[in-house]
Scaffold this motif. Structure first.
Motif, short mmCIF file in Angstrom:
data_model
loop_
_atom_site.label_atom_id
_atom_site.label_comp_id
_atom_site.label_asym_id
_atom_site.label_seq_id
_atom_site.Cartn_x
_atom_site.Cartn_y
_atom_site.Cartn_z
N TYR A 24 0.84 -1.21 0.00
CA TYR A 24 0.00 0.00 0.00
C TYR A 24 0.88 1.26 0.00
N TYR A 25 1.86 1.26 0.89
CA TYR A 25 2.75 2.41 1.03
C TYR A 25 3.56 2.60 -0.26
N THR A 26 3.98 1.48 -0.85
CA THR A 26 4.74 1.54 -2.11
C THR A 26 3.87 2.15 -3.21
N HIS A 27 2.60 1.82 -3.21
CA HIS A 27 1.70 2.38 -4.22
C HIS A 27 1.56 3.89 -4.02
N ILE A 28 1.38 4.31 -2.76
CA ILE A 28 1.27 5.76 -2.47
C ILE A 28 2.53 6.47 -2.96
N ARG A 29 3.70 5.78 -2.82
CA ARG A 29 4.97 6.40 -3.22
C ARG A 29 5.31 6.12 -4.68
N ARG A 30 4.28 5.91 -5.46
CA ARG A 30 4.40 5.68 -6.91
C ARG A 30 5.45 4.62 -7.25
N GLY A 31 5.38 3.49 -6.56
CA GLY A 31 6.24 2.35 -6.90
C GLY A 31 7.55 2.31 -6.12
N ASN A 32 7.86 3.35 -5.33
CA ASN A 32 9.11 3.33 -4.54
C ASN A 32 8.83 2.74 -3.16
N LYS A 33 9.56 1.65 -2.87
CA LYS A 33 9.35 1.01 -1.55
C LYS A 33 9.76 1.96 -0.43
N PRO A 34 9.04 1.96 0.70
CA PRO A 34 9.47 2.77 1.84
C PRO A 34 10.70 2.14 2.50
N SER A 35 11.47 2.95 3.23
CA SER A 35 12.60 2.38 3.98
C SER A 35 12.02 1.55 5.13
N GLU A 36 12.90 0.75 5.76
CA GLU A 36 12.42 -0.08 6.89
C GLU A 36 11.84 0.80 8.00
N GLU A 37 12.51 1.93 8.22
CA GLU A 37 12.07 2.82 9.29
C GLU A 37 10.70 3.44 8.97
N GLN A 38 10.54 3.85 7.71
CA GLN A 38 9.24 4.43 7.31
C GLN A 38 8.13 3.40 7.46
N LEU A 39 8.45 2.16 7.05
CA LEU A 39 7.44 1.10 7.13
C LEU A 39 7.07 0.80 8.58
N ARG A 40 8.11 0.76 9.43
CA ARG A 40 7.85 0.47 10.85
C ARG A 40 6.97 1.57 11.47
N GLU A 41 7.31 2.80 11.10
CA GLU A 41 6.57 3.94 11.67
C GLU A 41 5.09 3.90 11.25
N LEU A 42 4.85 3.59 9.97
CA LEU A 42 3.46 3.54 9.50
C LEU A 42 2.72 2.35 10.12
N THR A 43 3.44 1.21 10.22
CA THR A 43 2.81 0.02 10.81
C THR A 43 2.39 0.30 12.25
N GLU A 44 3.27 1.02 12.97
CA GLU A 44 2.93 1.34 14.37
C GLU A 44 1.69 2.23 14.46
N ARG A 45 1.58 3.16 13.48
CA ARG A 45 0.40 4.04 13.50
C ARG A 45 -0.86 3.21 13.25
N TYR A 46 -0.79 2.26 12.31
CA TYR A 46 -1.96 1.43 12.07
C TYR A 46 -2.27 0.55 13.28
N GLU A 47 -1.20 0.00 13.90
CA GLU A 47 -1.44 -0.86 15.07
C GLU A 47 -2.22 -0.12 16.16
N ALA A 48 -1.99 1.19 16.23
CA ALA A 48 -2.66 1.98 17.27
C ALA A 48 -4.15 2.18 16.99
N ILE A 49 -4.57 2.02 15.73
CA ILE A 49 -5.99 2.31 15.42
C ILE A 49 -6.78 1.11 14.91
N VAL A 50 -6.08 0.05 14.50
CA VAL A 50 -6.79 -1.05 13.86
C VAL A 50 -7.12 -2.13 14.86
N GLY A 51 -8.42 -2.41 14.99
CA GLY A 51 -8.80 -3.53 15.86
C GLY A 51 -9.44 -4.58 14.97
N GLY A 52 -8.67 -5.27 14.18
CA GLY A 52 -9.21 -6.27 13.24
C GLY A 52 -9.39 -5.67 11.86
N VAL A 53 -10.48 -4.92 11.69
CA VAL A 53 -10.75 -4.33 10.37
C VAL A 53 -10.13 -2.94 10.29
#
Ligand code: FEC
Length: 314
Positions: A24-53
């Motif tokens: 998903y993040y790669t698509h937003i960045r027009r095909g450029n993969k995020p760095s590990e740190e960027q991916l971790r940071e975004l994953t943590e933000r989702y973990e804080a709000i996602v309860g299943g769905v």
């Protein structure tokens, strides 16, 4: 001739699962993969709000379903069957998948609308470009709703929400007039100003209309959720605005994110977690208006715009 009209309901899109965040993040960045740190940071933000769905998926699904029902009840649509299809900007089903699905069902005429009220060439403009290109491939005649930021039912739905939260502030002991209302929307790169993009003006127009209808004078507009890129983004950002308000001795703040229509990351994390934490540090009380999600007035806004756009091509 078929009486079916397709409605391509477009929205930003969200991952299907935690494993899907990188794609998903790669698509937003027009095909450029995020760095590990960027991916971790975004994953943590989702973990804080996602309860299943993922919240945005749930709300987009329900908005598309409710819009189809609202269209079916509109007298102006009698004799016509409006069939809604979902098309997402950065996730499956993509905008192109939605148009393919319409073609598969034999749809010849369709209307496109985005679940975002304000036009920018970087948002609505790009949704429309992709849908139009795919529709042309299939020979589907399409019209598009470009914005609906001053639709009276949208303004009503938003001002009712602002008033309801101001009531809550009063019940909690605040003086209604001293609550600073912050209208907000997703920031975009500053270069859109030179390009004559209507996005900032449309957002101010919505804010003014809601403030008028809710009878409030103590308000201002601020940006939020800016991206981390080398180029400057529109500001001031809400986190900086809160610092300034604290210096002005403002104690109570109501955020009205009028650029968004659903509960999702930019609302549930950027406002409810990040902005609230800053407000707490500054000893301010911060509340947020409820999101529109599938509010009937919002559904009627969308359905009215779809019908008017269809009447233009009918
Ligand atoms: O809940 C969710 O899963 C998705 C929430 C979400 C919405 C949303 C809406 C808008 N965006 C807009 C512009 C940009 C630009 C970039 C950008 C980047 C991100 C990233 C995430 C993200 N956006 Fe988004 N946006 C949402 C989520 N957005 C995640 C990537 C990480 C980050 O920057 O935080 C920068 C792209 C680039 O790098 O080139 C530009 C605009 C809207 C509101 C209109 C609309 O809904 O289309 C404008 C919801």
């Amino acid at each position: 001739m078929s009486n079916q009209v397709g409605v391509l309901v477009m929205s930003y899109g969200t991952p299907q699962s935690m494993e899907d965040i990188e794609a998903y993040y790669t698509h937003i960045r027009r095909g450029n993969k995020p760095s590990e740190e960027q991916l971790r940071e975004l994953t943590e933000r989702y973990e804080a709000i996602v309860g299943g769905v993922f919240p945005l998926r749930e709300h987009t699904n329900s908005q598309v379903e409710s819009l189809e029902k609202t269209l079916a009840q509109d007298e102006r649509a009698s004799g016509v069957e409006f069939r809604c299809y979902q098309g997402l900007k950065h996730a499956s089903p993509f905008i192109e998948d939605g148009v393919d699905a319409m073609a598969k069902d034999g749809i010849k005429r369709a209307v496109g609308i985005v679940l975002a009220p304000h036009y920018s060439m970087m948002s609505i403009g790009s949704y429309i470009k992709r849908a139009q290109a795919k529709a042309e491939e299939h020979g589907i005649e399409m019209s598009f709703v470009e914005s609906y930021h001053l639709h009276p039912k949208l303004i009503e739905a938003l001002s009712v929400r602002v008033s309801a939260k101001l009531d809550q502030f009063e019940e909690a002991g605040a003086k209604r007039d001293s609550v600073r209302v912050l209208f907000s929307a997703h920031s975009l790169p500053e270069k859109i100003i030179e390009m004559g993009d209507p996005y900032p003006d449309q957002l101010l127009e919505t804010s003014k209309a809601v403030a008028n209808q809710a009878g409030i004078e103590n308000w201002q507009f601020t940006w939020q959720s800016a991206g981390q890129t080398a180029t400057p983004w529109l500001g001031p950002d809400i986190l900086d605005t809160l610092q300034v308000l604290s210096k002005e001795q403002v104690e109570d703040v109501l955020v009205a994110p009028v650029g968004f229509v659903s509960d999702h990351l930019e609302v549930l994390y950027d406002l409810d977690i990040e902005a609230k934490a800053i407000a707490k540090e500054l000893d301010m009380r911060l509340m947020r208006i409820d999101s529109l999600n599938n509010d009937p007035l919002y559904m009627e806004t969308l359905s009215d715009c779809v019908i008017k756009s269809w009447q233009g091509i009918n």
